[in-house]
Design an enzyme around this catalytic site. Structure first.
Site, PDB file in Angstrom:
ATOM      1  N   ARG A   1      -0.651  -8.953  13.361  1.00  0.00           N
ATOM      2  CA  ARG A   1      -1.256  -7.941  12.484  1.00  0.00           C
ATOM      3  C   ARG A   1      -2.088  -8.608  11.387  1.00  0.00           C
ATOM      4  NH1 ARG A   1       4.063  -5.061  10.994  1.00  0.00           N
ATOM      5  NH2 ARG A   1       2.877  -4.036   9.361  1.00  0.00           N
TER       6      ARG A   1
ATOM      7  N   LYS B   1       0.840  -1.209   0.000  1.00  0.00           N
ATOM      8  CA  LYS B   1       0.000   0.000   0.000  1.00  0.00           C
ATOM      9  C   LYS B   1       0.875   1.259   0.000  1.00  0.00           C
ATOM     10  CE  LYS B   1      -1.988  -1.288   3.877  1.00  0.00           C
ATOM     11  NZ  LYS B   1      -1.322  -2.578   4.128  1.00  0.00           N
TER      12      LYS B   1
ATOM     13  N   ARG C   1      11.568  -5.709   5.116  1.00  0.00           N
ATOM     14  CA  ARG C   1      11.360  -4.275   4.829  1.00  0.00           C
ATOM     15  C   ARG C   1      12.348  -3.427   5.638  1.00  0.00           C
ATOM     16  NH1 ARG C   1       5.576  -2.050   5.437  1.00  0.00           N
ATOM     17  NH2 ARG C   1       5.679  -3.243   7.350  1.00  0.00           N
TER      18      ARG C   1
ATOM     19  N   ARG D   1      11.124  -1.343  11.267  1.00  0.00           N
ATOM     20  CA  ARG D   1      10.035  -0.912  12.146  1.00  0.00           C
ATOM     21  C   ARG D   1       9.891  -1.834  13.350  1.00  0.00           C
ATOM     22  NH1 ARG D   1       4.954   0.147   8.208  1.00  0.00           N
ATOM     23  NH2 ARG D   1       3.931  -1.037   9.850  1.00  0.00           N
TER      24      ARG D   1
ATOM     25  N   ARG E   1      -9.791   0.973   8.354  1.00  0.00           N
ATOM     26  CA  ARG E   1      -9.319  -0.352   8.731  1.00  0.00           C
ATOM     27  C   ARG E   1     -10.384  -1.129   9.494  1.00  0.00           C
ATOM     28  NH1 ARG E   1      -3.632   0.271   8.718  1.00  0.00           N
ATOM     29  NH2 ARG E   1      -2.558  -1.655   9.174  1.00  0.00           N
TER      30      ARG E   1
HETATM   31  P1  AP5 Z   1       4.838  -1.638   1.888  1.00  0.00           P
HETATM   32  O1  AP5 Z   1       4.564  -0.777   0.718  1.00  0.00           O
HETATM   33  O2  AP5 Z   1       5.539  -1.016   3.058  1.00  0.00           O
HETATM   34  O3  AP5 Z   1       3.508  -2.393   2.357  1.00  0.00           O
HETATM   35  P2  AP5 Z   1       2.230  -1.869   3.172  1.00  0.00           P
HETATM   36  O4  AP5 Z   1       1.043  -2.526   2.581  1.00  0.00           O
HETATM   37  O5  AP5 Z   1       2.239  -0.371   3.222  1.00  0.00           O
HETATM   38  O6  AP5 Z   1       2.551  -2.530   4.568  1.00  0.00           O
HETATM   39  P3  AP5 Z   1       2.432  -2.012   6.063  1.00  0.00           P
HETATM   40  O7  AP5 Z   1       3.077  -3.097   6.902  1.00  0.00           O
HETATM   41  O8  AP5 Z   1       2.960  -0.615   6.237  1.00  0.00           O
HETATM   42  O9  AP5 Z   1       0.928  -2.028   6.267  1.00  0.00           O
HETATM   43  P4  AP5 Z   1       0.227  -2.069   7.605  1.00  0.00           P
HETATM   44  O10 AP5 Z   1      -1.157  -1.846   7.126  1.00  0.00           O
HETATM   45  O11 AP5 Z   1       0.431  -3.257   8.441  1.00  0.00           O
HETATM   46  O12 AP5 Z   1       0.956  -0.929   8.467  1.00  0.00           O
HETATM   47  P5  AP5 Z   1       0.595   0.591   8.764  1.00  0.00           P
HETATM   48  O13 AP5 Z   1       1.847   1.360   8.773  1.00  0.00           O
HETATM   49  O14 AP5 Z   1      -0.548   1.046   7.925  1.00  0.00           O
HETATM   50  O15 AP5 Z   1       5.668  -2.909   1.365  1.00  0.00           O
HETATM   51  C1  AP5 Z   1       6.127  -3.895   2.267  1.00  0.00           C
HETATM   52  C2  AP5 Z   1       7.504  -4.415   1.804  1.00  0.00           C
HETATM   53  O16 AP5 Z   1       7.349  -5.135   0.587  1.00  0.00           O
HETATM   54  C3  AP5 Z   1       8.527  -3.306   1.501  1.00  0.00           C
HETATM   55  O17 AP5 Z   1       9.789  -3.761   1.856  1.00  0.00           O
HETATM   56  C4  AP5 Z   1       8.406  -3.117  -0.032  1.00  0.00           C
HETATM   57  O18 AP5 Z   1       9.629  -2.655  -0.593  1.00  0.00           O
HETATM   58  C5  AP5 Z   1       8.076  -4.529  -0.495  1.00  0.00           C
HETATM   59  N1  AP5 Z   1       7.194  -4.568  -1.645  1.00  0.00           N
HETATM   60  C6  AP5 Z   1       6.123  -3.771  -1.912  1.00  0.00           C
HETATM   61  N2  AP5 Z   1       5.527  -4.150  -3.066  1.00  0.00           N
HETATM   62  C7  AP5 Z   1       6.226  -5.216  -3.519  1.00  0.00           C
HETATM   63  C8  AP5 Z   1       6.108  -6.066  -4.672  1.00  0.00           C
HETATM   64  N3  AP5 Z   1       5.112  -5.882  -5.599  1.00  0.00           N
HETATM   65  N4  AP5 Z   1       6.999  -7.070  -4.828  1.00  0.00           N
HETATM   66  C9  AP5 Z   1       7.989  -7.264  -3.913  1.00  0.00           C
HETATM   67  N5  AP5 Z   1       8.160  -6.494  -2.816  1.00  0.00           N
HETATM   68  C10 AP5 Z   1       7.293  -5.487  -2.620  1.00  0.00           C
HETATM   69  O19 AP5 Z   1       0.015   0.480  10.251  1.00  0.00           O
HETATM   70  C11 AP5 Z   1       0.850   0.118  11.329  1.00  0.00           C
HETATM   71  C12 AP5 Z   1       0.007   0.033  12.598  1.00  0.00           C
HETATM   72  O20 AP5 Z   1      -0.593   1.318  12.884  1.00  0.00           O
HETATM   73  C13 AP5 Z   1      -1.173  -0.941  12.573  1.00  0.00           C
HETATM   74  O21 AP5 Z   1      -0.777  -2.275  12.881  1.00  0.00           O
HETATM   75  C14 AP5 Z   1      -2.092  -0.332  13.638  1.00  0.00           C
HETATM   76  O22 AP5 Z   1      -1.614  -0.644  14.923  1.00  0.00           O
HETATM   77  C15 AP5 Z   1      -1.902   1.169  13.439  1.00  0.00           C
HETATM   78  N6  AP5 Z   1      -2.888   1.722  12.491  1.00  0.00           N
HETATM   79  C16 AP5 Z   1      -2.630   2.246  11.258  1.00  0.00           C
HETATM   80  N7  AP5 Z   1      -3.758   2.660  10.671  1.00  0.00           N
HETATM   81  C17 AP5 Z   1      -4.770   2.395  11.544  1.00  0.00           C
HETATM   82  C18 AP5 Z   1      -6.173   2.582  11.493  1.00  0.00           C
HETATM   83  N8  AP5 Z   1      -6.771   3.097  10.420  1.00  0.00           N
HETATM   84  N9  AP5 Z   1      -6.889   2.184  12.567  1.00  0.00           N
HETATM   85  C19 AP5 Z   1      -6.324   1.665  13.655  1.00  0.00           C
HETATM   86  N10 AP5 Z   1      -4.986   1.454  13.770  1.00  0.00           N
HETATM   87  C20 AP5 Z   1      -4.215   1.816  12.721  1.00  0.00           C
END
Ligand code: AP5
Length: 225
Positions: free
Chosen positions: A171, A13, A127, A160, A88
């Site tokens: 997660r 994402k 990552r 992270r 979410r």
């Molecule tokens: P990346 O682009 O970083 O993936 P992502 O989908 O953004 O993954 P996240 O782990 O950031 O998502 P998340 O939803 O768990 O975390 P968030 O920060 O939102 O890519 C991942 C890796 O793969 C990278 O190394 C990249 O280079 C590689 N990659 C990407 N595409 C690829 C491809 N096509 N092929 C190969 N490699 C690839 O949230 C963190 C925490 O915050 C949550 O757990 C929760 O506690 C809290 N939080 C956030 N939002 C909310 C909400 N709305 N409500 C409540 N709590 C929330």
């Protein structure tokens, strides 16, 4: 253009959100990043959510909805935005729709970037992120050219705190219970577009961009507000 990016942790994402933002000149808003900035600030809200995020639990709906609504009221969001990691939960999705409808707006499309749980764990474990600009790298698929430093700004790369295998598994399970219903929410309202995320980053982007180009051309749904 008003978009939502859905998908398992590690689905890409953030990676795709950055590319869409660059091409279409609209802000990429990641609630994960907003929350991490809040934790880094050390204020009382940051301390409260630090414990939740490190365990892989969600931050309470009310708090995240307030953070997003503040961010969407900023002037740079007038032409549109990309929400990454929000909504979410179904209550978050409803709250977003309600706040938009008051201004005659809506979420135009939700992209569901689909990967397997195994792929998610592998990506999360490998990552690395830039401590300065937040750029995202992967130890195999998308390596930084310099050792341990960001290609764009030279900042140090770090892992992270919630990217351990144990927290990643938690997660994923939280996603299946609380976020997967959001996919159905957008599907039922005809706003879901699923993308196969287990392909090269550029190939995933081409699919998303193809859809966005159609959205931009179709004035009835694509006119940015
Ligand atoms: P990346 O682009 O970083 O993936 P992502 O989908 O953004 O993954 P996240 O782990 O950031 O998502 P998340 O939803 O768990 O975390 P968030 O920060 O939102 O890519 C991942 C890796 O793969 C990278 O190394 C990249 O280079 C590689 N990659 C990407 N595409 C690829 C491809 N096509 N092929 C190969 N490699 C690839 O949230 C963190 C925490 O915050 C949550 O757990 C929760 O506690 C809290 N939080 C956030 N939002 C909310 C909400 N709305 N409500 C409540 N709590 C929330």
């Amino acid at each position: 253009m008003r978009l939502v990016l859905l998908g398992l942790p590690g689905a890409g994402k953030g990676t795709q959100g950055e590319r869409i933002a660059e091409k279409y000149g609209i802000p990429h808003i990641s609630t994960g990043s907003i929350i991490r900035e809040r934790i880094a600030s050390g204020d009382s809200v940051g301390q409260e959510v630090d414990a939740l995020i490190s365990k892989g639990d969600l931050v309470p709906d009310g708090l995240v909805i307030k953070m997003v609504s503040e961010r969407l009221s900023k002037p740079d969001c007038k032409k549109g935005w990309i929400l990454d990691g929000f909504p979410r939960t179904v209550p978050q999705a409803r709250a977003l729709d309600l706040s938009l409808v008051k201004n005659g707006l809506d979420v135009q499309i939700a992209f569901d970037i689909r990967i397997t749980q195994k792929e998610a764990i592998d990506r999360i474990a490998k990552r690395r992120m830039c401590s300065e600009c937040g750029a995202v790298y992967h130890l195999e698929h998308y390596r930084a050219k310099g050792k341990g430093v960001c290609d764009s700004c030279g900042g140090d790369l770090y892992r992270r705190s919630d990217d351990t295998e144990e927290t990643a598994r938690k997660r994923l399970s939280v996603y299946m219970m609380q976020t997967h219903p959001v996919v159905h929410y957008y599907s039922l309202t005809g706003r879901l577009f699923s993308v196969d995320g287990v392909r090269a980053i550029q190939d995933v982007f081409v699919d998303i961009d193809h859809y966005l180009q159609r959205l931009v051309k179709n004035k009835s749904v694509g006119e940015a507000q």
